[in-house]
Scaffold this active site. Sequence first.
Site, short mmCIF file in Angstrom:
data_model
loop_
_atom_site.label_atom_id
_atom_site.label_comp_id
_atom_site.label_asym_id
_atom_site.label_seq_id
_atom_site.Cartn_x
_atom_site.Cartn_y
_atom_site.Cartn_z
N GLU A 121 28.11 59.94 37.69
CA GLU A 121 27.89 58.60 37.16
C GLU A 121 28.16 57.67 38.33
OE1 GLU A 121 30.53 57.22 33.93
OE2 GLU A 121 30.08 55.32 34.93
N CYS A 147 32.53 50.43 34.70
CA CYS A 147 31.17 50.86 35.01
C CYS A 147 30.16 50.16 34.13
CB CYS A 147 31.04 52.38 34.88
SG CYS A 147 31.99 53.05 33.51
#
Lengths: 485, 485
Positions: free
Chosen positions: B236, B273
Amino acid sequence: MQTENPVTSAPFAHIDEAVALAHAAQATYGAASRAVRSALLRGLADALERDAAQLVAIADKETSLGDARLNGELARTAFQLRGFAERVDAGIANLQVDDAAVPGAPPAGRPQLTRVHVPLGPVAMFSASNFPFAFSVLGGDTASALAAGCTVIVKPHPGHPELSRRVHALAARVLREQGLPEGVIAFVDQASREAAVHLVGHADVAAVAFTGSYQGGVALWRATNARRRPIPFYGELGSINPLVVLPQALTDGVETPAATLAASITMGCGQFCTSPGLIVVHDDADGDRFAQALAQTLSTQKPHAMLTADMHRGFESATAHVAAQAGVRVRLAASAENDEAAAPAPRLFETDAQTFIANAALHEEMFGPAALIVKVRDEAQTLDVLSAVEGSLTVTLWGAQADTAANRALAATAQRIAGRVLFGSVPTGVAVCDAQQHGGPWPASTQPQTTSVGYAAIERFLRPVALQGAPQWAITATSGTATAE
Amino acid sequence: MQTENPVTSAPFAHIDEAVALAHAAQATYGAASRAVRSALLRGLADALERDAAQLVAIADKETSLGDARLNGELARTAFQLRGFAERVDAGIANLQVDDAAVPGAPPAGRPQLTRVHVPLGPVAMFSASNFPFAFSVLGGDTASALAAGCTVIVKPHPGHPELSRRVHALAARVLREQGLPEGVIAFVDQASREAAVHLVGHADVAAVAFTGSYQGGVALWRATNARRRPIPFYGELGSINPLVVLPQALTDGVETPAATLAASITMGCGQFCTSPGLIVVHDDADGDRFAQALAQTLSTQKPHAMLTADMHRGFESATAHVAAQAGVRVRLAASAENDEAAAPAPRLFETDAQTFIANAALHEEMFGPAALIVKVRDEAQTLDVLSAVEGSLTVTLWGAQADTAANRALAATAQRIAGRVLFGSVPTGVAVCDAQQHGGPWPASTQPQTTSVGYAAIERFLRPVALQGAPQWAITATSGTATAE
C-alpha cells in the site's frame, strides 16, 4: 520508467485503434446488465458451433492437431462460454457483502458499508498457440473477461492467424446482431514483440491475460511492470507437472501405468501446459522396470507435427540442453529420421534426485513430447525433489490413496508447489468447473492465487469496491441487479 | 535476475535466522487447527490490552500521537485480532468448493474436484510508521497472515523501535504460553534498506506485505520481482484521496463542511493513508467561499509533531514542490515560525482543472497536513480530474446523494479509480469489517484487487488448490475441518 504510450503513435496505429475501440466500449459494456452479458456469451457459443466444420478445417490446416481433438476443443470452448453465461445470470460478478452501520465509537461503531465488484476495464488478451479455440480468441480468458464486464483486445497467436481472423469476424457479427459496440471484442492483427510491448504499455489497457512461453511471458510481464501505473498481469508461463509414482502404484505391474503415462506425455505432441514433464520414481527394481516400459511405449508413439517450426526448434533445443547436463542419462533418444521430420519423436531422460535438485537447468519445461525421470531413494527425497521444483500447475500422485503419515506429507508438499493436485489419473485435460484451479507458484503463474481455467477465472477481472453510506441507487447500479442497460 | 539469497550470508545473519525460524514453524502452524489459530489471535488481543497503559506510554514517547489516539488504536488492533479469530472459527480460511464427478466425455464429463485453500507460507511484514499498533507488529497484516495459517517475519518501523520490541516480546510470550514455536511471529530488529531487500529476496519468504512510502514500497516491489521465482507483494504505497464537493453540499453554508474537512486533513498531522489531499470544488462563488473557509479553519489547527524528522523533511519538500508548480496558488502558507517547529503548519494550495490534469507532479501524495484544491468548471471536468488521478484508496463525494445521471457518472468514475467510495463523511478512519476495501489501482496498491484492512485481507495469504480425485483424508487435512493439530 514512464513507458505508457501516447494515444497514437504511427508504427502501432492499428493497436491504438483497437485499444480505442475497447476503451470506448467499456463504459457501455461495463454497465450492461447480466442479461446482456450472458446473451453475448451464449451468442458466441452458438456461432462457434454453427461454423464448427469450417473452423475446424481451418484450424487443422494451421495447427496439425487433427479433427477429433479440434472438434472436442471447439465443444469445450462453447461449453465454457455457456458455463460463464449461466454463472453471470446467477450473479457471479455481482457478489455483494453488506455491513450495516453500527452506532457508537470505533472500533465497534462503523458506517454502513457495502462491498461490490467493478470490472477492471479493457483487457489485453494474448492467445496461446496450443489451444487454437480454448485459449485463443474466444477462449477462457476472453470468456471470463466478458463475464466480468471487461472489454477485450485480442492479440491472436501467429500459429493460427486465419482461424483467429475467422473467429473474430464471427464474434464481430454476434456483437452487431446483439447491438453491442464492436470494441467489446477488439482485435489486433499484428504479431511483433514490439507491438505486444506497445499494447501492454497502453494507458487505456487495464489488465493483461497471457498464456504462452516463459520467455515471452516474462518479457511482457516486465513491460507491464515498467508502466508508470502498473496493472495486473495474469500470465501462465510454464510448468513441468511432476508425477510421483509410488511403489504402491506398480504392484499390479508396470505396463498399464507406463502406457497411461506415455499417452499423456505425447498427447497433442506434448504441447499441453499440464503435460507431465517430471516423473519421480523410486530407485528400485519396479521403478526401473517402469522406466523401461515407459521408454518402450514412448518409442512406439507417433505424435503429430508440432504447432509451429519455431516450437519444434525450441523443443529440439530444450531436449538437447537437458541431454547435455552432467548426470543425465538418455533413456529414449530421437532417431536421425525423426529429427528431420516436422513431428518430433518422444524423448525420455533420467537422472538421480541429487543431480536434479542441484541443477536448475533440469527444472525448466521442455515444451513437447519429453519427460525426465528422477530416481529417488525414499519418500523424504521425493519431498526434496518436489520442493526443488518450487512452482507448477499440477502435481500428480500415483499410489498415495492410503491415509499414512508419508502420504500426508507428500500431499502437503504437492499443495505447496502446485495449483492442482491429482490423486491418480493424468494431468492433461483440465475440467471447466467451479472447483478448478489452473495456476500455481511461479513460474506456473505470475499471479499464483488466480486461475485461468474454470469459473473462478472471472475474479481476475473484477476489483472490489467498498461503498460507504451509499444511496440505494449507487449500490444497485454497481451490483448489477438493475435490469436496464 | 537470480537474486535469491543463500540460506546464510554474514551481514544479514540476523535476518536469515528470523526467516529460518518462520520457515521451520510454517509446517506446524500451517497445519494447525482453526481452534489453535483463533486462540493465538485472541491471546494476542488479550495481551495487548493487559499491557495497554505501558505500551501506549512508550508509543506516545516515540510517535507524538497522543494518549487518546493511541488508546483508540490499541483497542482497534485488539478488536481486529479478535475479529479475525471469530472468522477463523467460522471457517473463513477453509472455504471449499466441491464439484462431483460427472460421467461421460469432456467437456461435460469431469473427475471429482474440490477447491480448497492453503497458506502461502512465511510472510515478510513491513510495519508502517503512522499506525504504531494497527499497522505494525500485531496489526492487520500480521493478523490476516496468522489467520490464513502463515507465519510472519516482522520488520519493525524505525519510527517506533522500542514499542515494536515490546510488542514482539509480548507476542513471543503468548506463543510460549500456547505451546507454539517462536517462529510463528519472527522479528527482524534491523532497519537498513539493504536488509529489507535481502529479506524480500530470501528463498524461504513466500509473500510480502508492506505499508509505507511510495519510494520505499516500489524499491521493495522491484526487488521482489527480481527474484528468480517472484512472489506476491502486497504494497500500500500512497494515495491522494480526492474529495469532491458538489454545489449541493454547500447549500447550508460553507463553515460546517470546511471545519469537517479541515479536521480530516489535519487528523494525526495528516499522516493517514486516507487523508484527503485533493479537494475538487466548482469554480463559483460558493466554491470560493468554501476554499476561503477551509484555508481559514486550517490556519487555526495546531497539528502535533510528525512521526519522524525524515517525514517532516519529506512533507516540507513535497509541499514546496507543489508550491513551485506553474499555475498553483498558495492558499495557506507555512509561517516562518512553524517551519522551524517539529509540528508543521497545515498547507493549502489551489489550481484549475486543466493545470492539474496536465501536470503529473500534482497527482502525487503530500504526506502530512496539506491539500490541493482543484477548481472545476462543471461536472464533466470533475470526471476528467478524477480520471487523471488514476488510482486512490478512496474517493469521497459530497452532495451526490440524488439519483441523477450526473451523480451516476460521478459514482462510476470514482469506483473506476478507488477502492472505497464514500457518499458524505470523510475518508480518514477505516472500519474493520467484512465489507471493507482498503486498496485501489496503482499507486494505492501494488495488487489493487486486495485489501489490507477488513477481513477480506486474509485472501492475500491463501492460495486456491484443486484436489482431483482426492481421498477424504486429504480434503479434510487441507480444509482445516480436522480438529487435531
